[in-house]
Motif scaffolding. Structure first.
Motif, PDB file in Angstrom:
ATOM      1  N   LEU A 351     -53.910  72.466  40.820  1.00 58.53           N
ATOM      2  CA  LEU A 351     -52.520  72.445  40.366  1.00 58.53           C
ATOM      3  C   LEU A 351     -51.704  73.491  41.108  1.00 58.53           C
ATOM      4  O   LEU A 351     -52.199  74.564  41.434  1.00 58.53           O
ATOM      5  N   LYS A 352     -50.435  73.162  41.333  1.00 59.10           N
ATOM      6  CA  LYS A 352     -49.557  74.080  42.052  1.00 59.10           C
ATOM      7  C   LYS A 352     -48.327  74.394  41.207  1.00 59.10           C
ATOM      8  O   LYS A 352     -47.879  73.591  40.394  1.00 59.10           O
ATOM      9  N   GLU A 353     -47.790  75.584  41.404  1.00 60.95           N
ATOM     10  CA  GLU A 353     -46.551  75.962  40.731  1.00 60.95           C
ATOM     11  C   GLU A 353     -45.380  75.232  41.375  1.00 60.95           C
ATOM     12  O   GLU A 353     -45.347  75.026  42.597  1.00 60.95           O
ATOM     13  N   VAL A 354     -44.419  74.828  40.558  1.00 60.67           N
ATOM     14  CA  VAL A 354     -43.241  74.104  41.045  1.00 60.67           C
ATOM     15  C   VAL A 354     -41.993  74.717  40.430  1.00 60.67           C
ATOM     16  O   VAL A 354     -41.958  74.979  39.219  1.00 60.67           O
ATOM     17  N   LYS A 355     -40.982  74.948  41.240  1.00 59.43           N
ATOM     18  CA  LYS A 355     -39.717  75.501  40.735  1.00 59.43           C
ATOM     19  C   LYS A 355     -38.674  74.390  40.710  1.00 59.43           C
ATOM     20  O   LYS A 355     -38.316  73.820  41.735  1.00 59.43           O
ATOM     21  N   PHE A 356     -38.185  74.084  39.502  1.00 61.13           N
ATOM     22  CA  PHE A 356     -37.137  73.080  39.324  1.00 61.13           C
ATOM     23  C   PHE A 356     -35.784  73.768  39.189  1.00 61.13           C
ATOM     24  O   PHE A 356     -35.693  74.956  38.865  1.00 61.13           O
ATOM     25  N   GLN A 357     -34.733  72.992  39.395  1.00 60.22           N
ATOM     26  CA  GLN A 357     -33.374  73.498  39.266  1.00 60.22           C
ATOM     27  C   GLN A 357     -32.833  73.207  37.865  1.00 60.22           C
ATOM     28  O   GLN A 357     -32.995  72.095  37.350  1.00 60.22           O
ATOM     29  N   PRO A 358     -32.181  74.185  37.233  1.00 65.79           N
ATOM     30  CA  PRO A 358     -31.559  73.929  35.927  1.00 65.79           C
ATOM     31  C   PRO A 358     -30.332  73.039  36.066  1.00 65.79           C
ATOM     32  O   PRO A 358     -29.735  72.954  37.133  1.00 65.79           O
ATOM     33  N   PHE A 359     -29.950  72.390  34.972  1.00 67.47           N
ATOM     34  CA  PHE A 359     -28.739  71.566  34.965  1.00 67.47           C
ATOM     35  C   PHE A 359     -28.109  71.658  33.584  1.00 67.47           C
ATOM     36  O   PHE A 359     -28.749  72.096  32.620  1.00 67.47           O
ATOM     37  N   THR A 360     -26.848  71.286  33.473  1.00 73.10           N
ATOM     38  CA  THR A 360     -26.114  71.444  32.211  1.00 73.10           C
ATOM     39  C   THR A 360     -25.706  70.096  31.625  1.00 73.10           C
ATOM     40  O   THR A 360     -25.535  69.108  32.348  1.00 73.10           O
ATOM     41  N   VAL A 361     -25.552  70.085  30.318  1.00 73.81           N
ATOM     42  CA  VAL A 361     -25.128  68.892  29.581  1.00 73.81           C
ATOM     43  C   VAL A 361     -24.037  69.305  28.604  1.00 73.81           C
ATOM     44  O   VAL A 361     -24.201  70.270  27.847  1.00 73.81           O
ATOM     45  N   GLU A 362     -22.915  68.609  28.629  1.00 74.70           N
ATOM     46  CA  GLU A 362     -21.830  68.874  27.694  1.00 74.70           C
ATOM     47  C   GLU A 362     -22.156  68.262  26.331  1.00 74.70           C
ATOM     48  O   GLU A 362     -22.612  67.120  26.248  1.00 74.70           O
ATOM     49  N   VAL A 363     -21.920  69.007  25.260  1.00 74.42           N
ATOM     50  CA  VAL A 363     -22.188  68.535  23.909  1.00 74.42           C
ATOM     51  C   VAL A 363     -20.939  67.818  23.386  1.00 74.42           C
ATOM     52  O   VAL A 363     -19.848  68.406  23.334  1.00 74.42           O
ATOM     53  N   PRO A 364     -21.045  66.558  22.997  1.00 77.86           N
ATOM     54  CA  PRO A 364     -19.881  65.818  22.487  1.00 77.86           C
ATOM     55  C   PRO A 364     -19.293  66.478  21.229  1.00 77.86           C
ATOM     56  O   PRO A 364     -20.030  67.024  20.398  1.00 77.86           O
ATOM     57  N   LYS A 365     -17.982  66.409  21.108  1.00 79.49           N
ATOM     58  CA  LYS A 365     -17.314  67.033  19.963  1.00 79.49           C
ATOM     59  C   LYS A 365     -17.714  66.394  18.651  1.00 79.49           C
ATOM     60  O   LYS A 365     -17.712  67.049  17.622  1.00 79.49           O
ATOM     61  N   GLN A 366     -18.065  65.092  18.682  1.00 81.58           N
ATOM     62  CA  GLN A 366     -18.358  64.417  17.417  1.00 81.58           C
ATOM     63  C   GLN A 366     -19.656  64.882  16.792  1.00 81.58           C
ATOM     64  O   GLN A 366     -19.975  64.501  15.675  1.00 81.58           O
ATOM     65  N   THR A 367     -20.450  65.739  17.457  1.00 82.78           N
ATOM     66  CA  THR A 367     -21.663  66.267  16.831  1.00 82.78           C
ATOM     67  C   THR A 367     -21.353  67.397  15.873  1.00 82.78           C
ATOM     68  O   THR A 367     -22.205  67.839  15.136  1.00 82.78           O
ATOM     69  N   LYS A 368     -20.122  67.901  15.918  1.00 84.31           N
ATOM     70  CA  LYS A 368     -19.775  69.030  15.056  1.00 84.31           C
ATOM     71  C   LYS A 368     -19.384  68.584  13.672  1.00 84.31           C
ATOM     72  O   LYS A 368     -18.905  67.475  13.487  1.00 84.31           O
TER      73      LYS A 368
END
Length: 368
Positions: A351-368
């Motif tokens: 097994l080898k170590e792998v570095k992934f890139q972070p990413f963002t997700v906007e939270v919809p207003k209707q979840t509040k």
């Protein structure tokens, strides 16, 4: 399978006074021990996951269920030991998602009790959300029980049939030598119907079998957020399709592929996990989850639904960071079309170590 639960009938009487008396005694004993040693109450945890399981497949030669016995969220192992359980197992479990779901009426109250050899097992509550089917139970025995009396917890059937693949976990909170509560979790797969009759069987150390048939339905209080994020890293193709947000928590759907051979499924792509933080950098507690995959045309295809705590109303954005949770040991079993099994040793050096890139997700207003 005989249906033991009657929606229109009266639930069996639950001996709450006796159980609460035993619970109070157990809590008092625990507090006395804590005052002397300052050590936290311990809860045993067992995992139903097998590190690697192969099942013969006519179309693609093999299918596989994966999960790391060496990597499990410590939250599941420790949370139940921090709070006394009186009343609802879910609302007092210390798991934020279960507590919210129970208090908001999203769980199904079962209350079915069976007694064998002086051991009463009551299935109290069930929650079926986007990532897990969670069962809360109470155990009250006339005699003292060993720590491993119930092994790895419940076996699951769907409409009377055993799922081809599946994984989950089971943890108990020991209240006293004769009283304990438990939480069993089964990972949700894409192929599961939104409602079905769930069969549960709990095996005892002396051969007892407690059997239940419970109707379950997936909660509708979920908001599905398309993500459609893709990235490549060290030969791994990662695709996060969506997340779902509900009072019971976050569910993250993903798939990952990596080239390999049928004899080597222990690839880095099978050990992907995710870290989620909000816009203020606060990490959302992960409860991990099992996974499954299959081999086709020189490529291993892995998929899973990972679960996390629910988010608060002020969360506007989530940052998701994939990473590898490589185990320290493991192994597997390969099964051919005739049912002959061959053990597969674990080789961490492959097994080898792998570095992934972070990413963002906007939270919809209707979840509040």
């Amino acid at each position: 399978m005989k249906k033991l639960f009657n929606e229109n009938g009266t639930l069996p009487e639950f001996p709450r006074d006796e159980v609460r008396a035993a619970i109070t005694k157990g809590i008092q004993q625990a507090e006395e021990q804590s005052n002397m040693s300052q050590a936290p109450i311990q809860m045993k945890r067992k995992s139903k996951r097998k590190p690697l399981l192969y099942v013969a497949s006519a179309a693609a030669a093999f299918s596989i269920m994966v999960g790391s016995a060496a990597y499990v969220s410590p939250t599941f192992a420790s949370t139940l030991s921090q709070l006394p359980i009186v009343g609802s197992v879910f609302s007092n479990s210390g798991f934020l998602g279960l507590k919210q779901a129970s208090e908001q009426g999203l769980t199904s109250t079962i209350g079915e009790k069976q007694t064998i050899n002086g051991i009463s097992v009551t299935v109290d509550e069930v929650l079926y959300d986007a990532s897990n089917i969670t069962v809360g139970l109470t155990i009250d025995s006339e005699k003292e029980l060993s720590d491993e009396y119930f092994g790895a917890g419940f076996d699951l059937t769907i409409n009377g049939e055993t799922p081809e693949t599946g994984s989950g976990s089971y943890g108990e909170k020991v209240i006293s030598p004769t009283v304990r509560t438990g939480i069993a979790r089964f990972d949700v797969k894409e192929s599961m119907p939104d409602s079905f009759e769930m069969g549960l069987m709990l095996k005892g150390e002396e051969g007892e079998k407690w059997k239940y048939a419970v109707p379950v339905k997936k909660i509708s209080d979920s908001i599905y957020v398309p993500v459609n994020h893709q990235q490549q890293a060290e030969g791994i193709q990662l695709d996060v399709s969506k997340i779902s947000l509900s009072p019971s928590g976050i569910a993250l759907d993903y798939k990952a592929t990596e080239k390999g051979s049928i004899d080597n499924p222990q690839l880095s792509a099978s050990f992907i996990e995710f870290r989620i933080t909000d816009q203020n950098g606060k990490e959302i507690t992960s409860h991990s989850g099992g996974g499954e995959g299959h081999f086709d045309n020189g490529v291993w295809n892995f998929s899973s639904i990972k679960s996390f705590d629910p988010i608060s109303e002020d969360v506007q954005k989530l940052t998701i960071t994939p990473y590898l949770a490589l185990p320290s040991d493991g192994g597997g079993v390969q099964m051919d079309k005739d049912g002959v099994e061959t053990k597969i040793p674990f080789d961490k050096s492959a097994l080898k170590e792998v570095k992934f890139q972070p990413f963002t997700v906007e939270v919809p207003k209707q979840t509040k």
